[in-house]
Write a protein that holds these residues in place. Structure first.
Motif: not given
Ligand code: GSH
Ligand code: FES
Lengths: 238, 207
Positions: A18, A25, A135-137, A139-140, A188, A204-205, A208-209, A212, A215, B136, B140, B143-144, B147, B181, B183, B186-187
């Motif tokens: 990333a 960043s 997979c991903r990061s 924020i919570i 995070q 990865r999807h 990610s799901a 979410r 979170r 957000r 999200d 981000t996806e 992927i 918050d 990421n 920003r990319r």
């Protein structure tokens, strides 16, 4: 927070992939601001997020080859944090103590790790997990201790190191979750998965799901209670 | 020549300026004294746009209001390659979804900015929270998309959905909403700035 997240420990800041070459960043650990950047040479750096000249946040700077340039007056800092060039004084060689405080930046298992203290030699070794992929990061908006509790309640959860936990996503997919404590209201979560299809978009999807939803549960205090542990046939009464 | 009723500090007008620059189309700007003059609320301007908002585009006999509507028109009319608003219904439906988001949820970031910069009377905590919720959703989504190896909001190349979402996301700091918050956002901003024809406005730097 300090018991679960000691300062003298390694914490993940994000996925290596990333952070492209030339990217800058912002990051945060225990309320301390950091700037993370990658030079064109591929080396990543984690520094104090403040220019030593007039205090500008370095996250707004830009990478000039293998130096970070401050957005405000253009001071250039080399990979070691030392000021290498001051545009307003082009002939001056900046003194050695013109230096941005730097923290370790170690990349392993697809993550960038740093610390706010004096940890052991290297970040947690995740090589026991076969076919591990980032997979991903995400924020919570919840305190790190609460997130750690929710993580420890996941199916087959087991601690790996401070802030890092493995849990089952399915029978043949293991999540490796690294919590980065940002401050006492926010953290995070960095999500890796170990499975034969780890590095595919479909997996990865799926992660990610899952993330979410996790979170949402944490932020809305809707955390499924951990299943009671079968403690060697012993009955625990409360 | 095409005329844009414009205000330099308006992120909505910036959507149109950005796109015209990216497709290399000349235009003339008619400055509107939005602040402090309030020219967009005068009877003369209400003849041009009864909603009292900018941007407004004039092209020949056509007068259009709403940045999103203007982008749809310009892409359909002047983007010969039809990459910014491709012709298939599925892509168009997705683009319309994000155009609506740009003119809707993301405008909470505009409200926060108007509050902080031009002293508008908004419930600042409420609009910032709504802007964060929208960011957000976009973060999200991006981000996806990453992927799947995709860089843009819809499809394989930038579209008017990216243009419409960009200004008030990139200007959010003016409304007291840092992007720390987000990421993937920003990319995406960094990629957006490399699109040929990208232009800046006050509050948005080139790299
Ligand atoms: N839906 C319009 C809204 C544009 C808009 O909010 N313009 C602002 C200037 S940035 C404006 O004219 N505000 C005056 C008002 O809404 O009364 C669009 O997307 O073009
Ligand atoms: S504040 Fe960084 S160069 Fe002046």
């Amino acid at each position: 927070m300090s018991d679960l997240f000691p300062k003298d420990s390694w914490y993940a800041l994000g996925g290596s992939a990333a952070l492209d070459a030339g990217a800058v960043s912002p990051a945060c650990l225990f309320g301390e601001e950091r700037v993370v950047w990658r030079g064109e040479d591929g080396a990543s750096h984690v520094w104090h997020n403040q220019c030593i000249h007039r205090g500008m946040r370095l996250q707004y700077g830009f990478v000039d080859q293998n130096r970070l340039s401050c957005r405000y007056h253009g001071w250039r800092f080399g990979g070691d944090g030392k000021c290498a060039y001051i545009p307003a004084h082009p002939d001056m060689i900046p003194p050695d103590d013109f230096c941005v405080p730097a923290f370790p930046s170690v990349e392993s298992d697809g993550l960038i790790w740093t610390t706010a203290g004096e940890p052991g030699d290297s970040p947690p070794d995740l090589s026991d997990f076969d076919n591990l992929a980032f997979c991903r990061s995400l924020i919570i908006d919840a305190d790190p201790a609460g997130v750690a509790r929710a993580v420890s309640g996941l199916e087959s959860a087991r601690p790996v190191s401070n802030g890092v936990t493995a849990a089952a996503l399915s029978t043949d997919e293991t999540l490796v979750l690294a919590v980065q404590p940002l401050n006492d209201r926010k953290c995070q979560l960095h999500i890796l998965v170990s499975s034969t299809s780890a590095d595919t978009p479909a997996t990865r999807h799926k992660c990610s799901a899952w993330a979410r939803k996790f979170r949402w549960q944490v932020e809305n205090n809707d955390i499924p209670q951990p299943a009671p542990q079968a403690a060697g046939g012993q009955e625990t009464t409360r | 020549m095409m005329q844009l009723y414009d205000y330099v500090l308006s992120g909505s007008c910036y959507k149109v300026r950005l796109f015209l620059s990216m497709i290399g189309k000349d235009f003339e700007t008619i400055p509107v004294d939005y602040y402090p003059g309030g020219e967009h609320k005068t009877p003369e301007f209400l003849e041009i746009n009864p909603l009292g908002q900018i941007p407004v585009l004039r092209d020949g006999d056509l007068t259009l209001r709403d940045a999103q509507a203007i982008l749809v028109y310009l892409a359909g009319r002047y983007d010969t390659g039809r990459t910014w608003y491709p012709e298939d219904a599925e892509t168009q439906g997705q683009i319309a979804m994000w155009l609506s988001f740009a003119g809707g949820e993301i405008m909470n970031s505009s409200a926060a900015r108007l509050h902080d910069m031009l002293f508008y009377d908004f419930d600042i905590d409420k609009v910032r929270a709504a802007a964060r919720a929208a960011f957000r959703v976009l973060d999200d989504h991006l981000t996806e998309r990453e992927i799947d190896g995709a860089d843009w909001i819809v499809g394989d190349a930038p579209t008017i959905a990216d243009i419409a979402c960009f200004p008030y996301v990139a200007l959010s700091g003016d409304g007291g909403i840092p992007l720390d918050d987000y990421n993937a956002i920003r990319r995406w901003i960094a990629r957006f700035k490399t699109i040929p024809g990208f232009t800046i406005m006050p509050g948005i730097h080139a790299n």
